[in-house]
Design a protein around this motif. Structure first.
Motif: not given
Length: 448
Positions: A126, A128, A146, A160-162, A226-227
């Protein structure tokens, strides 16, 4: 399955300059207005990347940002063609032009917080992106950050990207500069260590009085959620406000960790004994043997740590189980720090060797070896899914050094930032770089 800690170093951008933009960063402020050398800065960074690659470490590169940021200037009321925007800003608001030209994205320890798949609920790596909202010149980075990270780690099966957290003071997030991960092996579940400077909503937490605390507890907690990190796999610790007021603007200026080892100054944290006990207990529950090396203040004062960037070093695990410490030349130039490092490697502890690198161009702007890299722990299958164009090889090193020599200036002063030609030079260079690194269209000028 083998696992690796990959260091993705930030490539210094063509507009590297000493704008003195970072209040609370002693080096940044003290070298303000000096002439910079973007070409030398980029080549120094590439030499460090190549050296680590040659030592057998997996090394990557993270692209710089488009500067000046014309869109940011337009949002502040400057209109016309791109050239006119730059000229109007230079005439009416030079500090804003300087901020829009900052090459601070080179310090990719602030780019994002990264949690390896072994720690996360869904078994993916992950990311962020950090909002960096404490400083205008850094707060404009995260949209491009990003996109670049998305182009590097594109496969949704593994990554996974936040989006960055809300860009308000209560969720000030400075990325991996305040985050460390401890583990027995990079592919096994570890404990993620989040260090914050203040609480946004609880006045019981002390705060610095002179310089801002850039990372909040609430931001760190949000990233952990989030992670998908478990309570058993996180430790939150408050940085000592007194050292923030002495120029320790991020935790990585006063502590560094890797594997099962935390290397820190005696004054780094509040409630140090409690923090170390929690790290020890949670790591022991995961089969790891936590160790800490505490540097006493009577051997290395906080002022010496800040000026030498002793703790803004890279702590790397070698195949024989020992640790290598990568430090800037400024550590060797400081008699007290160098004496301590000699005793450290001679005592038979986990840190067996110190290697010194000349990173003067970065150091004068307030960033050392650890600032220049984003650590990403990857399993073999995940590494295979990373965009291969960003992994350092002898061929890529040669290509990038030629690219820098072709496109970068030898000297840059504040007055040079008003030259619209600099924007054209930057865009030409970055357009070629995206092809070299196989990133696709990630910059605004390529998209709009």
């Amino acid at each position: 399955m083998k696992s690796f800690e990959v260091n993705f170093d930030g490539l210094v951008g063509p507009t590297h300059n000493y704008g003195g933009l970072s209040f609370g960063n002693v080096a940044s402020q003290s070298n303000s207005q000096q002439a910079s050398n973007p070409k030398e800065a980029a080549l120094q960074g590439l030499e460090k990347m190549k050296a680590l690659m040659d030592m057998g470490f997996v090394q990557g590169v993270l692209a710089p940002q488009e500067r000046p940021d014309v869109a940011a200037l337009r949002s502040l009321g400057f209109g016309g063609t791109d050239a006119q925007v730059i000229q109007k800003a230079a005439k009416d608001a030079m500090p804003l032009l300087v901020a829009s030209c900052s090459a601070s994205s080179m310090w990719v320890a602030n780019a994002a917080t990264v949690s390896p798949s072994a720690d996360t609920a869904d078994g993916r790596v992950h990311f962020t992106a950090a909002n960096l909202n404490c400083k205008f010149h850094r707060s404009i980075e995260h949209p491009t950050t990003s996109r670049v990270l998305g182009a590097m780690f594109a496969d949704p099966q593994y990554f996974a990207h936040h989006a960055a957290l809300p860009a308000v003071a209560q969720f000030g997030d400075e990325g991996a500069a305040n985050h460390t991960r401890f583990c027995r092996d990079y592919g096994e579940a570890g404990v993620e260590f989040f260090v914050y400077g203040r609480s946004a909503f609880d006045s019981r937490y002390p705060a610095p009085q002179k310089y801002p605390a850039r990372q909040t507890l609430e931001a760190s907690q949000a990233v952990a959620r989030l992670h998908g990190l478990s309570e058993a796999g996180v430790v939150f610790a408050q940085q000592n406000p007194a050292v923030i007021d002495q120029g320790v603007f991020h935790n990585d200026v006063i502590a560094v960790g890797n594997g099962e080892l935390l290397f820190h100054h005696e004054d780094a944290f509040l409630n140090t004994d409690q923090v170390l006990a929690e790290l020890h207990g949670k790591l022991q529950a995961r089969g790891a043997q936590f160790q800490s090396i505490c540097v006493p203040r009577d051997q290395v004062a906080v002022e010496d740590a800040v000026r030498s960037y002793l703790f803004n070093s890279q702590l790397l695990s070698r195949a024989d189980g020992s640790m290598l410490l990568i430090v800037p030349e400024e550590c060797r130039s400081n008699p007290r720090v160098w004496q301590y490092l000699q005793s450290l490697t001679a005592c038979g502890g986990p840190v067996r060797e110190v290697k010194v690198f000349d990173l003067k161009q970065s150091m004068q702007n307030g960033g050392g070896p650890a600032c220049l890299r984003l650590r990403v722990a990857l399993k073999e299958t995940e590494l295979a899914a990373v965009n291969p164009g960003v992994i350092m090889t002898p061929a890529l090193y040669g290509t990038l050094t030629r690219w820098v020599s072709k496109h970068y200036r030898d000297a840059l002063r504040e007055s040079d930032l008003a030259d619209p030609q600099l924007l054209l030079e930057c865009r030409t260079a970055l357009d070629e770089l995206t092809q070299i690194l196989k990133l696709g269209a990630v910059y605004p000028f390529q998209i709009n």
